[in-house]
Design an enzyme around this catalytic site. Structure first.
Site, PDB file in Angstrom:
ATOM      1  N   GLY A  87      -5.312  -6.792  11.073  1.00  0.00           N
ATOM      2  CA  GLY A  87      -3.971  -7.200  11.235  1.00  0.00           C
ATOM      3  C   GLY A  87      -3.205  -7.123  10.094  1.00  0.00           C
ATOM      4  O   GLY A  87      -3.678  -7.078   8.858  1.00  0.00           O
ATOM      5  N   LYS A 110       6.233  -4.067   2.545  1.00  0.00           N
ATOM      6  CA  LYS A 110       4.744  -4.245   2.627  1.00  0.00           C
ATOM      7  C   LYS A 110       4.608  -5.246   1.366  1.00  0.00           C
ATOM      8  O   LYS A 110       5.227  -4.558   0.115  1.00  0.00           O
ATOM      9  CB  LYS A 110       4.109  -2.760   2.413  1.00  0.00           C
ATOM     10  CG  LYS A 110       2.751  -3.049   2.219  1.00  0.00           C
ATOM     11  CD  LYS A 110       2.039  -1.588   2.350  1.00  0.00           C
ATOM     12  CE  LYS A 110       0.630  -1.460   1.944  1.00  0.00           C
ATOM     13  NZ  LYS A 110      -0.059  -0.343   1.748  1.00  0.00           N
ATOM     14  N   ASP A 122      -2.944 -12.990  -0.442  1.00  0.00           N
ATOM     15  CA  ASP A 122      -1.689 -14.009  -0.610  1.00  0.00           C
ATOM     16  C   ASP A 122      -0.471 -13.255  -0.055  1.00  0.00           C
ATOM     17  O   ASP A 122       0.715 -13.498  -0.190  1.00  0.00           O
ATOM     18  CB  ASP A 122      -1.457 -13.903  -2.190  1.00  0.00           C
ATOM     19  CG  ASP A 122      -1.444 -12.496  -2.743  1.00  0.00           C
ATOM     20  OD1 ASP A 122      -1.456 -11.690  -2.140  1.00  0.00           O
ATOM     21  OD2 ASP A 122      -1.150 -12.508  -3.931  1.00  0.00           O
ATOM     22  N   GLY A 123      -0.789 -12.176   0.786  1.00  0.00           N
ATOM     23  CA  GLY A 123       0.411 -11.379   1.515  1.00  0.00           C
ATOM     24  C   GLY A 123       1.243 -10.475   0.511  1.00  0.00           C
ATOM     25  O   GLY A 123       2.341 -10.095   0.829  1.00  0.00           O
ATOM     26  N   ASP A 249      -8.855   1.354  10.655  1.00  0.00           N
ATOM     27  CA  ASP A 249      -7.334   0.427  10.676  1.00  0.00           C
ATOM     28  C   ASP A 249      -6.294   1.621   9.716  1.00  0.00           C
ATOM     29  O   ASP A 249      -5.200   0.929   9.970  1.00  0.00           O
ATOM     30  CB  ASP A 249      -7.581  -0.762  10.184  1.00  0.00           C
ATOM     31  CG  ASP A 249      -8.278  -0.821   8.936  1.00  0.00           C
ATOM     32  OD1 ASP A 249      -9.502  -0.414   8.811  1.00  0.00           O
ATOM     33  OD2 ASP A 249      -7.768  -1.464   7.856  1.00  0.00           O
ATOM     34  N   ASN A 250      -6.813   2.394   8.945  1.00  0.00           N
ATOM     35  CA  ASN A 250      -6.054   3.278   8.243  1.00  0.00           C
ATOM     36  C   ASN A 250      -5.692   4.645   8.680  1.00  0.00           C
ATOM     37  O   ASN A 250      -5.256   5.502   8.034  1.00  0.00           O
ATOM     38  CB  ASN A 250      -6.579   3.213   6.635  1.00  0.00           C
ATOM     39  CG  ASN A 250      -6.678   1.889   6.074  1.00  0.00           C
ATOM     40  OD1 ASN A 250      -5.839   1.007   6.328  1.00  0.00           O
ATOM     41  ND2 ASN A 250      -7.345   1.796   5.162  1.00  0.00           N
TER      42      ASN A 250
HETATM   43  P1  AMP Z   1      -6.267  -2.079   3.354  1.00  0.00           P
HETATM   44  O1  AMP Z   1      -7.344  -2.104   2.566  1.00  0.00           O
HETATM   45  O2  AMP Z   1      -4.751  -2.054   2.746  1.00  0.00           O
HETATM   46  O3  AMP Z   1      -6.134  -1.109   4.417  1.00  0.00           O
HETATM   47  O4  AMP Z   1      -5.998  -3.681   4.116  1.00  0.00           O
HETATM   48  C1  AMP Z   1      -7.250  -4.019   4.777  1.00  0.00           C
HETATM   49  C2  AMP Z   1      -6.957  -5.482   5.554  1.00  0.00           C
HETATM   50  O5  AMP Z   1      -6.704  -6.368   4.297  1.00  0.00           O
HETATM   51  C3  AMP Z   1      -5.553  -5.395   6.229  1.00  0.00           C
HETATM   52  O6  AMP Z   1      -5.677  -6.357   7.274  1.00  0.00           O
HETATM   53  C4  AMP Z   1      -4.514  -6.067   5.225  1.00  0.00           C
HETATM   54  O7  AMP Z   1      -3.316  -6.410   5.828  1.00  0.00           O
HETATM   55  C5  AMP Z   1      -5.383  -7.133   4.428  1.00  0.00           C
HETATM   56  N1  AMP Z   1      -4.744  -7.321   3.122  1.00  0.00           N
HETATM   57  C6  AMP Z   1      -4.921  -6.402   2.122  1.00  0.00           C
HETATM   58  N2  AMP Z   1      -4.249  -6.874   0.983  1.00  0.00           N
HETATM   59  C7  AMP Z   1      -3.950  -8.085   1.436  1.00  0.00           C
HETATM   60  C8  AMP Z   1      -3.121  -9.301   0.429  1.00  0.00           C
HETATM   61  N3  AMP Z   1      -2.824  -9.138  -0.772  1.00  0.00           N
HETATM   62  N4  AMP Z   1      -3.099 -10.333   1.101  1.00  0.00           N
HETATM   63  C9  AMP Z   1      -3.329 -10.672   2.818  1.00  0.00           C
HETATM   64  N5  AMP Z   1      -3.870  -9.403   3.361  1.00  0.00           N
HETATM   65  C10 AMP Z   1      -4.461  -8.295   2.723  1.00  0.00           C
HETATM   66 MG    MG Z   2      -4.830  -0.614   6.078  1.00  0.00          MG
END
Ligand code: AMP
Ligand code: MG
Length: 491
Positions: A87, A110, A122-123, A249-250
Site C-alpha cells: 500500500g 510522495k 516515516d512516510g 507492486d512497481n
Molecule cells: P518501494 O520500494 O518504493 O516500491 O516501496 C515499497 C513499499 O514500502 C511501499 O508500500 C511503500 O509505500 C513503502 N515505503 C517505502 N518507503 C517508505 C517510507 N519512508 N515510509 C513508509 N512506507 C514506505
Molecule cells: Mg513502489
C-alpha cells in the site's frame, strides 16, 4: 479563485480499496521546481501553483477544494516473495483531473507523511531520491517512453532520518493511474473476487476503453496489459534503462514506467548490469527485464483466473494462451527498435543477428551504449565518421569487422543518407540521465543547497535527441573516478 478541477473516481471505489488519509503538514515548505508545461497540460495555472496557495497544496499543508486524499491498498511480490499488504506508505493520492487531451490523471504527493500502510516507515522522502525521480521520469518522458511525470518538487524544511539526517522533500507525481499488478494481487490473495472484478472494470474503463464491449473483457484486459508491458520494456532496453526494482507492486497496469528508486542507465553496454544495492542476485539486471515483466504478468493473470472462465482449468488455459503473446510481442518491438537504431527501414531476416553481433562486440569492448549508437548516425552517412564510434571500443577493430556487415546491409536500403541520418538521430539519444550527473545534482542540492545543476540537467534532458553543442559534456560517459557503481532506493 483558482482551483484544481478534481474528479476522484478512485475515491468513489469501495472503501476497502484505500484508506482516507490527509497529508501531514510540514514546517517550512519551499518550491524547488514546478513543471509549468505539465501543469498547463493538466489545465492548472502554473503561476497559482507556484504561489502561496499552490505551494501549501504541494507541501501537504492545505487540502485543495475537491481533493479527497487517499492512500491506496496494494500487495506485491518483492524480489519474488509475496507481501500481502504494502500500500501507499509514503504517498497520498490527492485526486484526479482530466487533462487537456481528455485523459484522467492522478495527482499524488510522495513523501507527504505516514498513512495506515506505512508500517515502520516515516512516510517521508529525502531530497536526493525526489530529485532523482524528477530528473529520470522527466527524461523518460522526453525520450518518448510512457512514464509517470513529475509536477513539482518541494523541500519541507524538515530532516528525515536515514543513515544520516537528510533534508526532506515531497514529489508531486502525475500518472495515468497508480494501479499496479500488486493492486490486483491485494484483492486476489484475500479471495475477494468481487474486488478484483471491480478493479478490472475500473481499469478497462480508464485505460482500455476500446475493449469494454468485448465478449471476454477480462482476457482482453490481460492481453492489453501484456501488449503495453512488452512495448514498454522494449523501449527501456532501447535506451539502456534499468528499472532496478521491478516488483509486482512497481508495475503499472497502464503500461507506464513507475517507481523510480534505484533505477539507472547503462554507460558501457553489458546485459548483466545491475546498479541497485538491494538487488544482490541480479534479479532485475538490464537483460533480465523482459523475463521479469513476463513473470509479473503471470502474477497478474493469476489474479484474473476467477474472471476468465467458469472452470479453473478452462480459465488457466485462456490465461496461458494470452501470456504466450508476451515473448513474440516483446521480440518484435525490441527488434523494431534495434532496426531504427541501426538506420534500417526495411526488414530482413538477418537483422537480429546483425544487431546481436554489434551488441556482443560492445559488451566485449565496454562500449558506451548511448554514444556508440548516437555516433553511428554520422558513420552511416559517411565512413570517414567511423572514428567516434571506433573510439568507444577497447579494440576498435571489433567495430570495423561489424561495420563491413552493416554497410553491406545498408546498401540494400532504399533511403538516402540524409533521411537515414535524421531517422537515426531520432532513435538514438545523445543525452540520457547518466548516473554520475544525477549524483552531482543531488550532491549540490543536499550539500550546498544549490539547485542550479538540477535545473541545467533538466534543460539538457528535455531535448535528448538534439545535439546541443553547448552541453556536449553532458553526453560524455563518466571518467573512471566519477563512475557510480551502486544506486539506492532511498526509502
Ligand atoms: P518501494 O520500494 O518504493 O516500491 O516501496 C515499497 C513499499 O514500502 C511501499 O508500500 C511503500 O509505500 C513503502 N515505503 C517505502 N518507503 C517508505 C517510507 N519512508 N515510509 C513508509 N512506507 C514506505
Ligand atoms: Mg513502489
Amino acid at each position: 479563485m483558482t482551483a484544481i478541477p478534481f474528479d476522484n473516481s478512485y475515491a468513489r471505489m469501495p472503501e476497502r480499496f484505500f484508506a482516507r488519509t490527509d497529508p501531514s503538514p510540514v514546517s517550512a515548505p519551499r518550491l524547488i521546481r514546478l513543471n509549468r508545461d505539465l501543469a498547463r497540460s493538466l489545465g492548472l495555472d502554473p503561476d497559482w501553483l507556484a504561489g502561496p496557495e499552490g505551494l501549501a497544496i504541494l507541501a501537504g499543508n492545505r487540502i485543495a477544494a475537491g481533493s479527497a486524499p487517499i492512500a491506496t491498498a496494494y500487495a506485491g511480490h518483492q524480489f519474488g516473495h509475496l507481501v500481502p499488504q504494502l500500500g501507499d506508505g509514503r504517498a497520498i493520492l490527492l485526486g484526479e483531473v482530466i487533462d487537456r487531451d481528455g485523459i484522467r490523471r492522478d495527482i499524488q504527493l510522495k513523501g507527504s507523511g505516514p498513512t495506515p500502510f506505512s508500517r515502520r516507515g516515516d512516510g517521508r522522502a529525502a531530497l536526493g531520491p525526489v530529485l532523482r525521480e524528477y530528473v529520470v521520469s522527466e527524461a523518460m518522458a522526453a525520450l518518448g517512453i510512457p512514464t509517470t511525470r513529475a509536477l513539482a518538487a518541494v523541500t519541507t524544511g524538515e530532516r528525515v532520518i536515514r543513515e544520516t539526517l537528510l533534508p526532506g522533500a515531497i514529489l508531486t507525481r502525475v500518472a495515468s493511474s497508480h494501479i499496479r499488478v500488486g493492486t490486483f494481487q491485494f484483492f486476489a490473495i484475500r479471495g475477494d473476487t468481487e474486488g478484483v472484478r471491480h478493479l478490472a472494470d475500473h481499469v478497462i474503463a480508464r485505460h482500455y476503453p476500446e475493449i469494454a464491449g468485448e465478449a471476454q473483457p477480462y482476457a482482453a484486459l490481460l492481453s492489453a496489459v501484456i501488449a503495453r508491458q512488452a512495448a514498454l520494456v522494449a523501449q527501456w532496453l532501447g535506451v539502456g534503462f534499468i528499472h532496478g526494482v521491478m516488483n509486482t507492486d512497481n508495475m503499472s497496469v497502464a503500461g507506464e514506467t513507475i517507481d523510480y528508486g534505484p533505477c539507472a542507465f547503462l554507460d558501457a553496454y553489458d546485459p548483466g548490469t545491475v546498479f541497485s544495492a538491494i538487488d544482490e542476485q541480479g534479479r532485475y539486471a538490464y537483460g533480465n527485464q523482459p523475463m521479469i515483466a513476463q513473470w509479473n504478468l503471470v502474477r497478474l493473470a493469476e489474479t484474473l483466473v476467477p474472471l476468465l472462465a467458469d472452470g479453473t482449468e478452462a480459465a488457466i488455459r485462456i490465461a496461458e494462451e494470452r501470456l504466450a503473446a508476451f515473448g513474440p510481442l516483446f521480440e518484435s518491438a525490441y527488434l523494431a527498435g534495434l532496426r531504427r537504431k541501426l538506420g534500417l527501414f526495411t526488414e530482413r531476416a538477418e537483422d537480429r543477428a546483425l544487431a546481436g553481433a554489434l551488441l556482443t562486440a560492445m559488451t566485449e569492448n565496454q562500449a558506451d551504449f548511448t554514444l556508440t549508437f548516437r555516433h553511428l548516425g554520422a558513420a552511416a552517412a559517411d565512413p570517414v565518421q567511423d572514428g567516434p564510434v571506433r573510439d568507444r571500443f577497447i579494440d576498435p577493430t571489433a567495430y570495423d569487422a561489424w561495420a563491413m556487415r552493416w554497410r553491406e546491409r545498408l546498401a540494400a536500403e532504399p533511403q538516402g543518407a540524409e533521411e537515414r541520418r535524421r531517422a537515426m538521430d531520432r532513435a538514438n539519444p545523445a543525452f540520457i540521465p547518466r548516473n554520475h550527473r544525477i549524483e552531482a545534482v543531488i550532491e549540490a542540492a543536499v550539500e550546498r543547497d544549490d539547485f542550479a545543476p538540477f535545473a541545467e540537467l533538466l534543460t539538457v534532458l528535455s531535448a535528448p535527441y538534439e545535439d546541443q553543442p553547448a552541453f556536449a559534456r553532458y553526453a560524455e560517459p563518466p571518467e573512471a573516478h566519477e563512475r557510480v557503481h551502486r544506486t539506492f532506493c532511498g526509502t
